[in-house]
Write a protein that holds these residues in place. Structure first.
Motif, PDB file in Angstrom:
ATOM      1  N   VAL A   1       7.513  -5.834 -20.188  1.00  0.00           N
ATOM      2  CA  VAL A   1       7.133  -4.418 -20.046  1.00  0.00           C
ATOM      3  C   VAL A   1       6.078  -4.268 -18.972  1.00  0.00           C
ATOM      4  CG1 VAL A   1       5.956  -2.498 -21.189  1.00  0.00           C
ATOM      5  CG2 VAL A   1       7.778  -3.729 -22.383  1.00  0.00           C
ATOM      6  N   SER A   2       5.110  -5.177 -18.967  1.00  0.00           N
ATOM      7  CA  SER A   2       4.048  -5.126 -17.970  1.00  0.00           C
ATOM      8  C   SER A   2       4.596  -5.326 -16.558  1.00  0.00           C
ATOM      9  CB  SER A   2       2.998  -6.199 -18.283  1.00  0.00           C
ATOM     10  OG  SER A   2       2.002  -6.224 -17.291  1.00  0.00           O
ATOM     11  N   VAL A   3       5.548  -6.242 -16.415  1.00  0.00           N
ATOM     12  CA  VAL A   3       6.141  -6.490 -15.089  1.00  0.00           C
ATOM     13  C   VAL A   3       6.900  -5.254 -14.604  1.00  0.00           C
ATOM     14  CG1 VAL A   3       7.841  -7.844 -13.809  1.00  0.00           C
ATOM     15  CG2 VAL A   3       6.279  -8.985 -15.400  1.00  0.00           C
ATOM     16  N   ILE A   4       7.721  -4.665 -15.480  1.00  0.00           N
ATOM     17  CA  ILE A   4       8.488  -3.474 -15.094  1.00  0.00           C
ATOM     18  C   ILE A   4       7.543  -2.341 -14.712  1.00  0.00           C
ATOM     19  CG2 ILE A   4      10.018  -1.663 -15.977  1.00  0.00           C
ATOM     20  CD1 ILE A   4      11.401  -3.873 -17.649  1.00  0.00           C
ATOM     21  N   ALA A   5       6.485  -2.147 -15.500  1.00  0.00           N
ATOM     22  CA  ALA A   5       5.523  -1.085 -15.196  1.00  0.00           C
ATOM     23  C   ALA A   5       4.850  -1.331 -13.845  1.00  0.00           C
ATOM     24  CB  ALA A   5       4.482  -0.989 -16.305  1.00  0.00           C
ATOM     25  N   THR A   6       4.519  -2.582 -13.551  1.00  0.00           N
ATOM     26  CA  THR A   6       3.908  -2.921 -12.262  1.00  0.00           C
ATOM     27  C   THR A   6       4.866  -2.637 -11.115  1.00  0.00           C
ATOM     28  OG1 THR A   6       2.525  -4.638 -13.272  1.00  0.00           O
ATOM     29  CG2 THR A   6       2.903  -4.796 -10.899  1.00  0.00           C
ATOM     30  N   LEU A   7       6.118  -2.980 -11.287  1.00  0.00           N
ATOM     31  CA  LEU A   7       7.112  -2.727 -10.239  1.00  0.00           C
ATOM     32  C   LEU A   7       7.259  -1.230  -9.969  1.00  0.00           C
ATOM     33  CD1 LEU A   7       9.886  -5.275 -11.321  1.00  0.00           C
ATOM     34  CD2 LEU A   7       8.316  -5.486  -9.380  1.00  0.00           C
ATOM     35  N   VAL A   8       7.276  -0.429 -11.029  1.00  0.00           N
ATOM     36  CA  VAL A   8       7.406   1.022 -10.857  1.00  0.00           C
ATOM     37  C   VAL A   8       6.148   1.585 -10.203  1.00  0.00           C
ATOM     38  CG1 VAL A   8       7.604   3.212 -12.092  1.00  0.00           C
ATOM     39  CG2 VAL A   8       9.032   1.265 -12.758  1.00  0.00           C
ATOM     40  N   ARG A   9       4.986   1.139 -10.669  1.00  0.00           N
ATOM     41  CA  ARG A   9       3.727   1.650 -10.112  1.00  0.00           C
ATOM     42  C   ARG A   9       3.599   1.329  -8.618  1.00  0.00           C
ATOM     43  NH1 ARG A   9       0.349   3.414  -7.733  1.00  0.00           N
ATOM     44  NH2 ARG A   9      -1.871   3.730  -8.175  1.00  0.00           N
ATOM     45  N   HIS A  10       4.079   0.156  -8.214  1.00  0.00           N
ATOM     46  CA  HIS A  10       3.849  -0.301  -6.845  1.00  0.00           C
ATOM     47  C   HIS A  10       5.145  -0.419  -6.034  1.00  0.00           C
ATOM     48  CE1 HIS A  10      -0.340  -0.991  -7.689  1.00  0.00           C
ATOM     49  NE2 HIS A  10      -0.060  -1.783  -8.710  1.00  0.00           N
ATOM     50  N   HIS A  11       6.159   0.377  -6.378  1.00  0.00           N
ATOM     51  CA  HIS A  11       7.436   0.199  -5.680  1.00  0.00           C
ATOM     52  C   HIS A  11       7.371   0.596  -4.211  1.00  0.00           C
ATOM     53  CE1 HIS A  11       7.874   4.486  -6.925  1.00  0.00           C
ATOM     54  NE2 HIS A  11       8.629   4.602  -5.847  1.00  0.00           N
ATOM     55  N   LEU A  12       6.346   1.346  -3.815  1.00  0.00           N
ATOM     56  CA  LEU A  12       6.167   1.700  -2.402  1.00  0.00           C
ATOM     57  C   LEU A  12       5.105   0.844  -1.718  1.00  0.00           C
ATOM     58  CD1 LEU A  12       6.212   5.598  -2.746  1.00  0.00           C
ATOM     59  CD2 LEU A  12       8.071   4.122  -1.951  1.00  0.00           C
ATOM     60  N   LEU A  13       4.487  -0.064  -2.448  1.00  0.00           N
ATOM     61  CA  LEU A  13       3.346  -0.810  -1.919  1.00  0.00           C
ATOM     62  C   LEU A  13       3.713  -1.657  -0.704  1.00  0.00           C
ATOM     63  CD1 LEU A  13       0.392  -1.805  -2.202  1.00  0.00           C
ATOM     64  CD2 LEU A  13       1.250  -3.565  -3.780  1.00  0.00           C
ATOM     65  N   LEU A  14       4.789  -2.427  -0.786  1.00  0.00           N
ATOM     66  CA  LEU A  14       5.127  -3.348   0.302  1.00  0.00           C
ATOM     67  C   LEU A  14       5.512  -2.596   1.573  1.00  0.00           C
ATOM     68  CD1 LEU A  14       7.160  -6.159  -1.519  1.00  0.00           C
ATOM     69  CD2 LEU A  14       4.723  -6.093  -0.955  1.00  0.00           C
ATOM     70  N   ILE A  15       6.374  -1.587   1.454  1.00  0.00           N
ATOM     71  CA  ILE A  15       6.819  -0.880   2.655  1.00  0.00           C
ATOM     72  C   ILE A  15       5.671  -0.087   3.272  1.00  0.00           C
ATOM     73  CG2 ILE A  15       7.663   1.163   1.423  1.00  0.00           C
ATOM     74  CD1 ILE A  15       9.399  -0.480   4.409  1.00  0.00           C
ATOM     75  N   ASP A  16       4.828   0.526   2.436  1.00  0.00           N
ATOM     76  CA  ASP A  16       3.694   1.290   2.965  1.00  0.00           C
ATOM     77  C   ASP A  16       2.687   0.367   3.643  1.00  0.00           C
ATOM     78  OD1 ASP A  16       4.805   3.604   2.100  1.00  0.00           O
ATOM     79  OD2 ASP A  16       3.466   3.912   0.392  1.00  0.00           O
ATOM     80  N   THR A  17       2.385  -0.753   3.000  1.00  0.00           N
ATOM     81  CA  THR A  17       1.414  -1.684   3.577  1.00  0.00           C
ATOM     82  C   THR A  17       1.941  -2.327   4.854  1.00  0.00           C
ATOM     83  OG1 THR A  17       0.567  -2.157   1.353  1.00  0.00           O
ATOM     84  CG2 THR A  17      -0.012  -3.701   3.103  1.00  0.00           C
ATOM     85  N   ALA A  18       3.198  -2.769   4.820  1.00  0.00           N
ATOM     86  CA  ALA A  18       3.778  -3.467   5.967  1.00  0.00           C
ATOM     87  C   ALA A  18       3.857  -2.583   7.200  1.00  0.00           C
ATOM     88  CB  ALA A  18       5.161  -3.998   5.603  1.00  0.00           C
ATOM     89  N   THR A  19       4.093  -1.288   6.995  1.00  0.00           N
ATOM     90  CA  THR A  19       4.271  -0.401   8.144  1.00  0.00           C
ATOM     91  C   THR A  19       3.009   0.365   8.514  1.00  0.00           C
ATOM     92  OG1 THR A  19       5.095   1.343   6.665  1.00  0.00           O
ATOM     93  CG2 THR A  19       6.736  -0.097   7.700  1.00  0.00           C
ATOM     94  N   ARG A  20       1.963   0.311   7.666  1.00  0.00           N
ATOM     95  CA  ARG A  20       0.789   1.152   7.910  1.00  0.00           C
ATOM     96  C   ARG A  20      -0.537   0.390   7.934  1.00  0.00           C
ATOM     97  NH1 ARG A  20       2.302   5.977   3.574  1.00  0.00           N
ATOM     98  NH2 ARG A  20       4.374   6.457   4.406  1.00  0.00           N
ATOM     99  N   ARG A  21      -0.522  -0.897   7.689  1.00  0.00           N
ATOM    100  CA  ARG A  21      -1.766  -1.653   7.620  1.00  0.00           C
ATOM    101  C   ARG A  21      -1.695  -2.877   8.536  1.00  0.00           C
ATOM    102  NH1 ARG A  21      -2.869   2.394   5.620  1.00  0.00           N
ATOM    103  NH2 ARG A  21      -3.825   2.860   3.600  1.00  0.00           N
ATOM    104  N   ASP A  22      -2.877  -3.412   8.880  1.00  0.00           N
ATOM    105  CA  ASP A  22      -2.985  -4.602   9.712  1.00  0.00           C
ATOM    106  C   ASP A  22      -2.781  -5.841   8.843  1.00  0.00           C
ATOM    107  OD1 ASP A  22      -3.559  -6.595  11.473  1.00  0.00           O
ATOM    108  OD2 ASP A  22      -5.662  -6.030  11.803  1.00  0.00           O
ATOM    109  N   LEU A  23      -1.681  -6.526   9.054  1.00  0.00           N
ATOM    110  CA  LEU A  23      -1.374  -7.683   8.225  1.00  0.00           C
ATOM    111  C   LEU A  23      -2.224  -8.899   8.593  1.00  0.00           C
ATOM    112  CD1 LEU A  23       2.517  -7.501   7.862  1.00  0.00           C
ATOM    113  CD2 LEU A  23       0.725  -6.320   6.593  1.00  0.00           C
ATOM    114  N   GLU A  24      -2.904  -8.833   9.722  1.00  0.00           N
ATOM    115  CA  GLU A  24      -3.788  -9.930  10.097  1.00  0.00           C
ATOM    116  C   GLU A  24      -5.124  -9.854   9.364  1.00  0.00           C
ATOM    117  OE1 GLU A  24      -2.894 -12.389  11.922  1.00  0.00           O
ATOM    118  OE2 GLU A  24      -0.933 -11.554  12.488  1.00  0.00           O
TER     119      GLU A  24
END
Length: 815
Positions: free
Chosen positions: A496-519
């Motif tokens: 349940v905790s994993v599913i909730a985390t996935l739903v809460r952060h389902h935009l995290l990777l795409i938003d971070t990868a395209t909008r933040r400095d990965l270095e």
């Protein structure tokens, strides 16, 4: 009431009297919907009757007929008038003069007119050549003149339509499909064409034509209301724009909503989508029935000849417990009892999606009418069937829509109601929220080989935008809803905790990868802290891609994919400190030790079967325990071929393996020998479980080589026709050299299938490797299996040898 109004408003038949009465009718707020359309048709009838009477003086054998929408009495404010001047007169000049007296006043008022002048024979001939003309004549309605002439044409046209239905209905279906290809699906378009798009007014009219053929009929519940709602919206659109348009443009939706007394444009679109979805589903069911009837008619004469005139019996092929295939549809078995089997809707849906077959309308309606609610939390089988349904690829969509049409989805998942038919005012999105969620699950099913927990991926895909039905940030709201839904479905606290985390952060990777400095190390650390573990990161990566692909072509690209992959690699490096520990051998239970000692004493396999009712680890018991399957314990003296022998015997007896553990047991001091323990949870595909004595007998023969398992399984597969089914992703086999110091870990991710574990076990035996332990799990339609193997000397395999074993195993599973 309508007749009285028309009489008062249209005291003369002249254009000015009709125009004034028409204007008052369209501007009075007390008139709307079906009453206004009927009143407008009556008003127009009276006006045209007056024109006909004035122009037909002395002319016999002529009548004025309304066809198409006007024939049905469905005149919207800017609808054109479809009129046929029917005659059998031998005086062409008089007929032409009458036509002029009818058509010119209509044109003078600026009304659109679709007109024709024909004899009954000409009308029937044209209808036979032009399907659109024939469809219009099916709604022919007498206005003025010779009633007998109109009635005889109607009778003849209907008779022609019914006689020619086997030829004309496929033509009509093709016409509908071509129009849908051009116009798209009404239930998903932001600027839909209410008439031409799939699920619109044209399709509703086509369903009337099918019903008139007497060959098949549409599901009628709600269809008339859906049609009425689409017509109401078109009326409001005509009044708002002052034009004869059927396209509901964005800039006019607020005005149309206000005209209808609705809250806003989103409420308007949702009503349109709901109506269109009902028409679309009715169309799917109807055309499927037309196809079945036509195929039956084509085959029946040959069958009758073969059977000596007897009536053929429809073949029924079992798919799952209580579910069979019949005539290309999934129906309930005769012995099925939905009122006693709350899992049956999900089991039937999963079986249909896996077979690539539609769910029968009768079956879905029977389930909706009789099945009792699932307990909370759901039994394990219900959760597994949901995962299987979600992981079935494209067929999931049609099966889900069938359940949705009868209200079963919102009964299973009440939170679904808030996202059902909810529009997304974003040019990037192709779908409504609910369809996007299903599309995401379909896309995620393509990535089940990339993750260790495909069940969590599929459920998270289904729920990732569930918060869009609530105010505020949909990811935050969705996390709360996802926790509740996942708990109700029956996942343990960790899942349940994993599913909730996935739903809460389902935009995290795409938003971070395209909008933040990965270095920037802080960027990567923040993502790692939010995700928490490598397993969750793996799932989130797959969910991110599935979500983007399900959104539309503008949401994903190779560039975006590379950015996300780079971010995942960096976050994974941060999380790598939590390397998986080597599996520890647990101390045997008293039951396991008893079986092991008996196996040593007898020199052969010993087994026990018992129902498993305790909840999974981490989940509190609630109420009466639900059976989770049957636990099969087997102790067998250590020897080659144990894994393929046991799994092959289970496959022969149609037992599905849910989970499986294989490991060596330490025997008490003073007891010589080595024993393998297999602790498996199994379930019957359908029917009852075999007797333990029968299983043991077959296992003894399998181990001594006297039972040809491969041959028996091949014979059984050949006896059943191959179904179209789901095109599953290819099997994926990988080596994890760092996962253990004592063995080489080979992981297999594949589509579950009868005999799969037997094929894997035999391939590992052929590779001359020893299976030190095995950890098998079936998650819906996916098998995720890990095998800890060594060489004959008991040491981990060298890297090149391990890679060769993995390649050979992958080739075997793909062959």
């Amino acid at each position: 009431m309508t007749g009285t109004y028309v009489q008062k408003e249209a005291e003369d038949s002249g254009p000015s009297g009709y125009a004034a009465a028409r204007l008052r009718l369209l501007t009075e707020e007390t008139w709307s919907g079906p009453p206004r359309r009927a009143a407008l048709a009556d008003l127009t009838d009276d006006w045209l009757t007056g024109l006909f009477a004035a122009g037909a003086e002395g002319l016999r054998g002529a009548s004025l007929v309304a066809v198409g929408g006007y024939g049905r009495g469905e005149l919207s404010p800017r609808s054109d008038l479809d009129l046929l001047l029917l005659h059998d007169s031998g005086d062409p000049k008089a007929v032409a003069a009458l036509a002029d007296r009818l058509w010119y006043p209509v044109w003078d008022l600026g009304l659109d007119l679709d007109h024709s002048v024909r004899t009954p024979a000409e009308a029937r001939k044209t209808a036979g050549e032009d399907l659109k003309v024939q469809l219009g004549l099916l709604d022919a309605r007498h206005i003025a003149g010779d009633l007998g002439l109109t009635a005889s044409l109607r009778t003849a046209v209907l008779a022609d339509w019914r006689n020619q239905a086997p030829k004309r209905l496929p033509e009509l279906q093709e016409l509908c499909a071509e129009r849908a290809e051009r116009q798209g699906e009404l239930q998903y378009l932001l600027e839909p064409d209410l008439k031409e798009a799939r699920g619109g007014l044209r399709d509703a009219t086509a369903l009337r034509a099918v019903a008139a053929s007497w060959l098949a009929d549409a599901p009628r519940e709600g269809l008339a209301d859906a049609r009425r709602r689409l017509l109401d919206v078109r009326d409001a659109l005509h009044l708002a724009t002052g034009r004869a348009t059927d396209r509901l443009a964005l800039q006019e939706q607020d005005q149309v909503a206000a005209e209808l007394g609705l809250l806003d444009a989103d409420t308007l679109l949702r009503q349109v989508y709901e109506a269109a979805r009902l028409v679309s589903y009715a169309s799917d069911v109807t055309w499927r029935e037309v196809g079945r009837v036509l195929r039956s008619r084509a085959v029946r004469p040959r069958l009758r000849a073969m059977l000596g005139g007897g009536k053929p019996t429809a073949e029924r092929s079992p798919l799952a417990e209580g579910v069979v295939e019949q005539e290309g549809e999934v129906v309930l078995a005769r012995a099925a009892r939905p009122e006693r089997d709350p899992v049956l809707p999900l089991r039937a849906a999963a079986a249909a999606a896996q077979a690539g077959l539609p769910l029968s309308l009768h079956a879905v309606r029977r389930l909706a009418a009789t099945v009792r609610p699932l307990p909370a939390p759901w039994p394990a089988e219900a959760r597994e069937q949901l995962v299987t349904l979600l992981g079935s690829g494209r067929p999931t969509i049609d099966v889900w829509e069938a359940l949705e049409a009868e209200g079963l989805i919102t009964r299973l998942l009440p939170d679904w109601e808030r996202v059902r038919c909810r529009p997304q005012r974003n040019a990037v999105h192709l779908w409504t929220v609910d369809r996007h969620l299903i599309e995401t699950a379909v896309r995620a099913s393509e990535f089940t080989r990339r993750v260790s927990r495909p069940d969590l991926l599929l459920v998270a895909a289904l729920l990732h935008d569930i918060g869009k039905g609530w105010p505020g940030d949909h990811s935050v709201a969705g996390e709360i809803i996802a926790k509740d839904v996942a708990t109700r479905i029956g996942f343990d606290r960790h899942d349940v905790s994993v599913i909730a985390t996935l739903v809460r952060h389902h935009l995290l990777l795409i938003d971070t990868a395209t909008r933040r400095d990965l270095e920037d190390p802080a960027t990567v650390r923040s993502v790692a802290e939010a995700v928490g573990s490598e397993g969750t990161l793996e799932l989130l990566h797959a969910l991110t891609e599935a979500d983007a692909l399900a959104t539309g072509p503008a949401a994903w690209s190779s560039w975006r994919g590379s950015l996300v992959a780079d971010l995942v690699k960096r976050v994974s490096a941060v999380l790598a400190g939590d390397a998986p520990a080597d599996p520890e051998e647990a101390a045997p239970t008293a039951e396991q030790e008893r079986l092991a000692l008996e196996a040593v004493a007898t020199g052969g396999p010993v087994l026990s079967l018992r129902a498993q009712t305790e909840p999974p680890a981490g989940q509190e018991p609630s109420g009466d325990p639900e059976p989770l399957g049957v636990e099969l314990l087997i102790a067998v003296p250590d020897q080659p071929g144990v894994l393929p022998a046991v799994s092959g015997v289970l496959a022969m007896h149609r037992l599905t393996v849910r989970t499986a553990e294989l490991r060596s047991l330490h025997l008490p001091d003073g007891v010589d020998g080595s024993v393998l323990l297999l602790d498996w949870r199994v379930a019957a595909e359908y029917g009852s479980l075999p007797q333990a004595a029968r299983l043991r007998s077959d296992l003894v023969r399998a181990l001594d080589g006297s039972l040809d398992i491969a041959g028996r399984l091949a014979e059984r597969d050949a006896a059943y026709p191959r179904r179209r089914g789901v095109v599953a992703p290819a099997a994926r086999v990988s080596v994890h050299p760092a996962a253990s110091r004592l063995a080489t870990v080979i992981e297999v991710r594949s589509q579950d299938a009868p005999g799969l574990l037997f094929r894997i076990g035999r391939a590992l035996e052929d590779a001359s490797v020893r299976v030190r332990s095995a950890h098998v799990s079936t998650l819906g339609a996916n098998a995720v299996d890990a095998f800890y193997v060594t060489g004959p000397d008991g040491a981990p395999l060298p890297g090149d040898e391990a890679a060769a074993v993995a390649r050979k195993l992958e080739e075997t599973l793909r062959g």
